[in-house]
Design an enzyme around this catalytic site. Structure first.
Site, PDB file in Angstrom:
ATOM      1  N   THR A  11     -15.392 -20.930  77.171  1.00 31.48           N
ATOM      2  CA  THR A  11     -14.787 -19.942  78.062  1.00 31.48           C
ATOM      3  C   THR A  11     -13.678 -19.148  77.396  1.00 31.48           C
ATOM      4  O   THR A  11     -13.505 -17.956  77.666  1.00 31.48           O
ATOM      5  CB  THR A  11     -14.234 -20.665  79.319  1.00 31.48           C
ATOM      6  OG1 THR A  11     -15.333 -21.219  80.018  1.00 31.48           O
ATOM      7  CG2 THR A  11     -13.489 -19.724  80.238  1.00 31.48           C
ATOM      8  N   SER A  56     -20.499 -24.693  75.663  1.00 32.06           N
ATOM      9  CA  SER A  56     -20.588 -26.052  75.119  1.00 32.06           C
ATOM     10  C   SER A  56     -21.602 -26.918  75.853  1.00 32.06           C
ATOM     11  O   SER A  56     -21.933 -28.006  75.388  1.00 32.06           O
ATOM     12  CB  SER A  56     -19.212 -26.718  75.073  1.00 32.06           C
ATOM     13  OG  SER A  56     -18.803 -27.138  76.350  1.00 32.06           O
ATOM     14  N   THR A  87     -14.938 -26.325  77.329  1.00 28.00           N
ATOM     15  CA  THR A  87     -14.328 -27.535  77.880  1.00 28.00           C
ATOM     16  C   THR A  87     -15.358 -28.539  78.398  1.00 28.00           C
ATOM     17  O   THR A  87     -15.058 -29.728  78.490  1.00 28.00           O
ATOM     18  CB  THR A  87     -13.354 -27.192  79.026  1.00 28.00           C
ATOM     19  OG1 THR A  87     -14.085 -26.569  80.088  1.00 28.00           O
ATOM     20  CG2 THR A  87     -12.238 -26.290  78.557  1.00 28.00           C
TER      21      THR A  87
HETATM   22  N1  ASP Z   1     -19.039 -23.797  80.315  1.00 32.32           N
HETATM   23  C1  ASP Z   1     -17.869 -23.612  79.487  1.00 32.32           C
HETATM   24  C2  ASP Z   1     -18.087 -24.343  78.177  1.00 32.32           C
HETATM   25  O1  ASP Z   1     -17.986 -25.542  78.157  1.00 32.32           O
HETATM   26  C3  ASP Z   1     -16.652 -24.119  80.189  1.00 32.32           C
HETATM   27  C4  ASP Z   1     -15.353 -23.905  79.457  1.00 32.32           C
HETATM   28  O2  ASP Z   1     -15.291 -23.622  78.285  1.00 32.32           O
HETATM   29  O3  ASP Z   1     -14.294 -24.069  80.116  1.00 32.32           O
HETATM   30  O4  ASP Z   1     -18.423 -23.742  77.184  1.00 32.32           O
END
Ligand code: ASP
Length: 318
Positions: A11, A56, A87
């Site tokens: 993100t 991710s 995350t």
């Molecule tokens: N879906 C995103 C990821 O894990 C969530 C984030 O980065 O906060 O790439």
């Protein structure tokens, strides 16, 4: 002092698209340039973008290997590493790096954001700036700098899906690294592993058929290590052991962990040589299982690696 920033996606570097947020090249690079222009970042930052940038959720063993290899290649030349990462699976990657990089002697700081860096009120710039600062003062090991906290890479849990303070880790005195005189990287293979969760009424036949197809399993048991006392499950676990399939049990409770042998309802786990995952997170147990599959060639060595304290990933008796 030179810092290598490895940008993997997430993100923090995403932009809105018609299908929702997706990674976009240049966002994190521009943010670093902004921090330098503001005088908030004085050190030399080499940026390595791991293309394609990913959400991710799409991370796998190959991605863990790419990040670990990038660190290995620069380990002698660079003072510190910052990794920008999504995350959702940051806890898995942080643990995976702890296990893969035996002899790591530099700080590796993972960070990311709950809101894209370009959005009003985003936490991205602060996390990035904190991670860069943290890389200058942290000891060797894999750490996560997020929401104003520095957390242990092998103990991390994403505990909130939207708050800026999204991660937790217990206090752990041991550094998040495997000590060794020099760096050796153990690459992840492509093991057929899975994390299985017990639930009341879950079909032992279904669990048994998954166990039959796996090369290794993380079993999410109840409380301090209980499972339904089913003959089918018991037979499946014994057969898995006899086929050389390592199984590690962790608790569905966020705190306390398991202690196999406490209850008769967990006795089959002891009988089937399931590894006691203690208070390891499911993320760390999964990464450790993947690591053990590459590290050892047979059941005994894989099981021994799984049971061995490596990098503060669990509380082991003194
Ligand atoms: N879906 C995103 C990821 O894990 C969530 C984030 O980065 O906060 O790439």
């Amino acid at each position: 002092m030179s810092i290598c920033l490895i940008h993997t996606g997430g993100t923090i570097g995403m932009a809105r698209t018609s299908r929702g947020f997706a990674p976009k090249a240049g966002i994190v690079e521009d943010a670093v340039a902004k921090l330098r222009a503001n005088g908030e970042q004085r050190e030399e930052v080499e940026i390595l973008r791991l293309d394609p940038l990913i959400d991710s959720a799409n991370a796998g063993f190959t991605d863990w290997n790419r990040i670990a290899a990038a660190i290995e290649e620069r380990h002698e030349r660079v003072e510190a590493f910052v990794i920008t990462h999504g995350t959702d699976t940051m806890s898995y990657t942080a643990a995976a790096l702890c296990f893969a990089l035996e002899g790591l002697n530099k700080p590796v700081i993972l960070t990311g954001a709950m809101s894209p860096i370009g959005q009003q009120g985003s936490d991205g710039l602060r996390n990035l700036s904190d991670a860069l600062d943290s890389s200058l003062v942290s000891g060797p090991g894999v750490w996560v700098q997020f929401g104003g906290k520095k957390l242990h890479g092998a103990r991390l849990r994403k505990s909130h899906s939207s708050a800026f303070d999204a991660f937790e880790s217990p206090i752990e005195p041991r550094a998040p690294l495997i000590r060794a005189p020099w760096l050796t990287r153990t690459a992840y293979g492509a093991p057929e592993i899975a994390a299985l969760s017990m639930a009341p009424g879950v079909s032992p036949k279904v669990i048994a058929s998954v166990l039959e197809q796996c090369e290794g399993v993380v079993l999410r048991a109840y409380g301090s290590g209980t499972v339904p006392e089913s003959k089918t499950l018991r037979r499946a676990l014994i057969e898995a052991r006899d086929r050389g399939v390592p199984v590690i049990a962790v608790s569905q409770c966020a705190e306390g962990g398991i202690a196999l042998g406490t209850y008769a309802a967990g006795a089959m786990l002891v009988d089937a040589d399931v590894v006691d995952g203690r208070d390891m997170t499911v993320e760390a147990a999964y990464a450790k299982l993947a690591h053990a599959m590459s590290y050892g060639q047979d059941f005994a060595s894989r099981r021994a690696r799984l049971a061995q304290p490596l990098c503060g990933e669990a509380t082991f008796p003194a």
